[in-house]
Design a protein around this motif. Structure first.
Motif, mmCIF file in Angstrom:
data_model
loop_
_atom_site.group_PDB
_atom_site.id
_atom_site.type_symbol
_atom_site.label_atom_id
_atom_site.label_comp_id
_atom_site.label_asym_id
_atom_site.label_seq_id
_atom_site.Cartn_x
_atom_site.Cartn_y
_atom_site.Cartn_z
ATOM 1 N N SER A 18 1.955 -0.091 13.339
ATOM 2 C CA SER A 18 3.067 -0.395 12.442
ATOM 3 C C SER A 18 3.580 0.911 11.848
ATOM 4 O O SER A 18 2.924 1.963 11.941
ATOM 5 C CB SER A 18 2.607 -1.326 11.321
ATOM 6 O OG SER A 18 1.747 -0.638 10.428
ATOM 7 N N GLU A 77 2.731 -13.273 8.809
ATOM 8 C CA GLU A 77 3.428 -12.022 9.083
ATOM 9 C C GLU A 77 4.130 -11.497 7.835
ATOM 10 O O GLU A 77 4.112 -10.299 7.548
ATOM 11 C CB GLU A 77 4.455 -12.214 10.201
ATOM 12 C CG GLU A 77 3.875 -12.346 11.592
ATOM 13 C CD GLU A 77 4.975 -12.498 12.631
ATOM 14 O OE1 GLU A 77 5.292 -11.502 13.311
ATOM 15 O OE2 GLU A 77 5.526 -13.604 12.755
ATOM 16 N N GLY A 103 10.071 -5.204 12.964
ATOM 17 C CA GLY A 103 8.647 -5.478 12.832
ATOM 18 C C GLY A 103 7.858 -4.811 13.958
ATOM 19 O O GLY A 103 8.420 -4.393 14.974
ATOM 20 N N GLU A 138 3.161 -7.881 6.113
ATOM 21 C CA GLU A 138 4.142 -6.793 6.011
ATOM 22 C C GLU A 138 4.473 -6.472 4.562
ATOM 23 O O GLU A 138 4.627 -5.303 4.195
ATOM 24 C CB GLU A 138 5.412 -7.138 6.800
ATOM 25 C CG GLU A 138 5.241 -7.010 8.306
ATOM 26 C CD GLU A 138 6.566 -7.053 9.051
ATOM 27 O OE1 GLU A 138 7.476 -6.264 8.706
ATOM 28 O OE2 GLU A 138 6.700 -7.882 9.967
#
Length: 483
Positions: free
Chosen positions: A461, A238, A149, A242
């Motif tokens: 990211s 989260e 992550g 994602e």
């Protein structure tokens, strides 16, 4: 009651966070067994080579400067093939299955080198082992990056480099202890056989870790990916964030250009050039000249064989300390700044080592000063350059081609490694201490490459990095630049 509820909730959140971190740590620990095997296999050869140069009737293989370089570099040529092929394999079958297959090759290759009866067999088995080493070197960072992550990616991918240098330290300690404690002409075979251990641990461990959620989403297996993310993330927010990013990326890949079309786009070509260039940068620092041949360098100053092998423990200790410092640094400093700083000190250390070997007489003082220069080089190399390289290899390339392009870039890195490993002994024999001035000049060119070509990826990211690269290096950007 109203004052107790937040405290209880805070404790629950802390417990969940700790549990998730432990799960991720376990996954990273298993994956980096491949890096540990990588480090041990590349490090142990420096302790084994002096014994392998003995004549066959004295337990060695009768190596000369040519076959010495051939044995050392055959693993590296195999690694170039392994890293390239594993990219296709990991994109097709997944990162976890790829690591499990590579673990089998680690064990077979280690056993083969330990039992090799001749130079041709040794070269063949080192080549097989190299396929495993190279495959692990391209697959492990990608797997960790996709598991970790955005918040944990930098420090956790950097643990790959820590495990590589830890494997090298174990190799140096093992070869030193064995050389002092065992007076056996087959000593080098024991050194090589120990390499089976991390391979076995990697094989067993892959049955206890999840698949990459990024790869699962790319394969359309959304429920499995979401289940794994719930297992590896602290909050539902989260997971949702994602999953949304990965699905958006997968949809764009599905409706966007095919892989063959994408690989010809200018922004992807630019990233391929950067990836290849970084492979040149890391290897032509000369790092593996030191890792493979430090005993030979120190023996040229008059130091004895056992003492030269023992001195490599210093290489391992400094590399481990520097890698731990690097894990701290990559979370706090820009990638470009770290590479520029590291290369500047690498150039300085190369110049100092060349001066020590050129202008001082061969004695104990020269030996210790040469070792000090090597250790200085390794500290800045392993803290600032190596961890950033492996981190960038896990970040730079688009998801649709991440395994293939990472494999190709790391494969080129191994080819550069092979050139250094194979060429170092004869160049040292011909040019002597001038070798290190040559490396210094090359590293000045590498520094210019980093300053002029490398983009910054910190704080984004994987999906944001991909969008940023496409915007920065894509058709629109280049048209704007032209205008």
């Amino acid at each position: 009651m109203s004052t107790k509820t937040p405290v209880s909730s805070e404790k629950d959140e802390t417990t969940i966070a700790d549990t998730v971190r432990q799960r991720i740590f376990l996954v990273v620990l298993v994956a980096t067994m491949g890096a540990l095997a990588f480090g041990y296999d590349t490090g142990i050869i420096s302790g084994a080579l002096p014994y392998m140069t003995s004549p066959p009737d004295q337990g060695g293989l009768g190596l000369n400067s040519f076959t010495e370089g051939l044995v050392a570099s055959s693993l590296v040529f195999g690694a170039a093939i392994g890293s390239f092929l594993s990219g296709f394999f990991s994109d097709r079958f997944g990162r976890r299955i790829t690591l499990r297959s590579l673990a089998v090759l680690f064990v077979l290759g280690s056993l083969g080198t330990a039992l090799a009866p001749s130079v041709p067999v040794m070269v063949a088995m080192r080549f097989l082992l190299g396929i495993a080493v190279g495959g692990g070197s391209s697959t492990v960072p990608v797997f960790i990056a996709e598991i970790a992550g955005p918040r944990l990616r930098a420090p956790l991918v950097s643990r790959n480099e820590l495990m590589i240098v830890t494997g090298q330290l174990i190799a140096y300690v093992a070869s030193t202890l064995l050389s002092y404690l065992l007076h056996d002409e087959l000593l080098w075979r024991y050194m090589l056989a120990i390499a089976m251990v991390p391979g076995l641990l990697l094989f067993i461990g892959t049955f206890f870790v999840p698949a990459s959620p990024h790869w699962l989403v790319a394969e359309g297996r959304l429920k499995e990916a979401k289940k794994i993310l719930k297992y590896l993330r602290e909050t539902p927010r989260e997971v949702r964030h994602e999953m949304a990013e990965m699905k958006r990326q997968a949809k764009a890949a599905e409706h966007g250009p095919s892989a063959m079309t994408l690989i010809r786009e200018k922004w992807v070509i630019r990233l391929m050039i950067i990836g290849a260039g970084l492979g040149f940068v890391i290897q032509f620092t000369g790092v593996n000249g030191f890792m493979y041949y430090t005993p030979i360098i120190l023996k040229s100053t008059g130091m004895g064989t056992s003492a030269s092998i023992a001195a490599t423990i210093g290489n391992g200790v400094v590399s481990v300390i520097a890698s731990i410092a690097g894990i701290w640094a990559v979370s706090r400093f820009a990638r470009r700044k770290m590479l520029i700083t590291g290369l500047s000190f690498v150039i300085t250390a190369q110049i100092l080592l060349g001066a020590v070997l050129t202008f001082l007489p061969s004695n104990l003082t020269q030996s210790y000063l040469a070792l000090a220069c090597i250790l200085m080089f390794l500290f800045f190399m392993q803290m600032f350059v190596a961890p950033v390289y492996w981190l960038l290899m896990s970040e730079l390339f688009p998801m649709q081609l991440r395994g293939v392009l990472t494999g190709a870039a790391v494969s080129l890195q191994w080819i550069f490694n092979a050139v250094v490993a194979f060429g170092f002994p004869p160049v040292m024999e011909y040019a002597g201490s001038t070798t290190f001035f040559i490396f210094a000049v090359i590293n000045v060119g590498s520094l210019f490459f980093v300053v002029s070509m490398l983009p910054e990826t910190r704080g984004k990211s994987l999906e944001e990095i991909e969008a940023h690269m496409k915007e920065k290096f894509g058709e629109k950007s280049q048209t704007a630049d032209a205008n």
